[in-house]
Motif scaffolding. Structure first.
Motif, mmCIF file in Angstrom:
data_model
loop_
_atom_site.group_PDB
_atom_site.id
_atom_site.type_symbol
_atom_site.label_atom_id
_atom_site.label_comp_id
_atom_site.label_asym_id
_atom_site.label_seq_id
_atom_site.Cartn_x
_atom_site.Cartn_y
_atom_site.Cartn_z
ATOM 1 N N ARG A 278 0.740 -1.208 -0.063
ATOM 2 C CA ARG A 278 0.074 -0.112 0.008
ATOM 3 C C ARG A 278 0.996 1.395 -0.017
ATOM 4 O O ARG A 278 0.668 2.365 -0.565
ATOM 5 C CB ARG A 278 -0.805 -0.086 1.036
ATOM 6 C CG ARG A 278 -2.076 -1.127 1.266
ATOM 7 C CD ARG A 278 -2.969 -0.735 -0.194
ATOM 8 N NE ARG A 278 -3.751 -1.957 -0.322
ATOM 9 C CZ ARG A 278 -4.389 -1.997 -1.330
ATOM 10 N NH1 ARG A 278 -4.204 -1.330 -2.283
ATOM 11 N NH2 ARG A 278 -5.187 -3.117 -1.403
ATOM 12 N N VAL A 279 1.982 1.154 0.694
ATOM 13 C CA VAL A 279 2.774 2.626 0.918
ATOM 14 C C VAL A 279 3.366 2.767 -0.454
ATOM 15 O O VAL A 279 3.497 3.657 -1.124
ATOM 16 C CB VAL A 279 3.823 2.282 2.035
ATOM 17 C CG1 VAL A 279 5.029 3.362 1.873
ATOM 18 C CG2 VAL A 279 3.339 2.386 3.137
ATOM 19 N N LEU A 280 3.802 1.602 -1.115
ATOM 20 C CA LEU A 280 4.559 1.613 -2.293
ATOM 21 C C LEU A 280 3.672 2.073 -3.433
ATOM 22 O O LEU A 280 3.924 2.865 -4.434
ATOM 23 C CB LEU A 280 5.053 0.157 -2.864
ATOM 24 C CG LEU A 280 6.262 -0.195 -2.050
ATOM 25 C CD1 LEU A 280 6.892 -1.592 -2.458
ATOM 26 C CD2 LEU A 280 7.739 0.707 -2.667
ATOM 27 N N SER A 281 2.066 1.651 -3.092
ATOM 28 C CA SER A 281 1.441 2.314 -4.393
ATOM 29 C C SER A 281 1.005 3.713 -4.578
ATOM 30 O O SER A 281 0.798 4.241 -5.266
ATOM 31 C CB SER A 281 0.056 1.432 -4.224
ATOM 32 O OG SER A 281 -0.724 1.816 -3.152
ATOM 33 N N LEU A 282 1.464 4.287 -3.060
ATOM 34 C CA LEU A 282 1.272 5.660 -2.869
ATOM 35 C C LEU A 282 2.501 6.130 -3.289
ATOM 36 O O LEU A 282 2.370 7.497 -3.843
ATOM 37 C CB LEU A 282 0.905 6.095 -1.473
ATOM 38 C CG LEU A 282 -0.393 5.727 -0.972
ATOM 39 C CD1 LEU A 282 -0.389 5.922 0.597
ATOM 40 C CD2 LEU A 282 -1.587 6.163 -1.596
ATOM 41 N N ALA A 283 3.699 5.661 -3.419
ATOM 42 C CA ALA A 283 4.871 6.349 -3.470
ATOM 43 C C ALA A 283 5.308 6.231 -5.176
ATOM 44 O O ALA A 283 5.776 7.135 -5.668
ATOM 45 C CB ALA A 283 5.998 5.690 -2.557
ATOM 46 N N VAL A 284 4.890 5.052 -5.673
ATOM 47 C CA VAL A 284 5.387 4.621 -6.996
ATOM 48 C C VAL A 284 4.253 5.212 -8.288
ATOM 49 O O VAL A 284 3.305 4.723 -8.017
ATOM 50 C CB VAL A 284 5.938 3.343 -7.124
ATOM 51 C CG1 VAL A 284 6.199 3.097 -8.670
ATOM 52 C CG2 VAL A 284 6.843 2.885 -6.321
ATOM 53 N N SER A 285 4.771 5.792 -9.052
ATOM 54 C CA SER A 285 3.759 6.442 -10.332
ATOM 55 C C SER A 285 4.773 6.761 -11.360
ATOM 56 O O SER A 285 5.993 6.681 -11.369
ATOM 57 C CB SER A 285 2.889 7.221 -9.941
ATOM 58 O OG SER A 285 1.660 7.551 -10.798
ATOM 59 N N ILE B 182 7.621 9.397 -5.810
ATOM 60 C CA ILE B 182 7.657 10.408 -4.618
ATOM 61 C C ILE B 182 8.279 9.503 -3.399
ATOM 62 O O ILE B 182 7.798 8.440 -3.252
ATOM 63 C CB ILE B 182 6.108 10.900 -4.101
ATOM 64 C CG1 ILE B 182 5.694 11.777 -5.280
ATOM 65 C CG2 ILE B 182 6.120 11.638 -2.936
ATOM 66 C CD1 ILE B 182 4.332 12.241 -5.069
ATOM 67 N N GLY B 183 9.089 9.985 -2.670
ATOM 68 C CA GLY B 183 9.701 9.320 -1.636
ATOM 69 C C GLY B 183 8.849 8.904 -0.328
ATOM 70 O O GLY B 183 7.815 9.794 -0.150
#
Length: 78
Positions: A25-32, A36-37
């Motif tokens: 879930r955190v990676l889905s927020l950060a990676v696009s 974003i770190g």
């Protein structure tokens, strides 16, 4: 195997699975398209100051992550 060991093993596996889901879930927020770190993601969720990156996380990526979650209306057939 005694029941206590079996329960401990299942609990440990459950904790590992929950940690993996939280990481995903955190990676889905950060990676696009624009990476974003993790620190910026954390700030966007808990210390929002209104930067463009934080707004992107809160306005776009959180909704994408929530919508990608599986539905929890499973019907159990006995």
């Amino acid at each position: 195997m005694p029941p206590a060991q079996s329960l401990a093993r299942r609990t440990g596996r459950l904790r590992v699975c929950l940690a993996l889901v939280a990481t995903a879930r955190v990676l889905s927020l950060a990676v696009s398209t624009r990476n974003i770190g993790p620190h910026t993601v954390w700030d966007a969720l808990f210390r929002f100051t209104g930067t463009d990156e934080q707004a992107s996380v809160r306005d776009l990526r959180v909704s994408r992550t929530v919508l990608s979650s599986p539905r929890h209306d499973y019907r159990w057939e006995w």
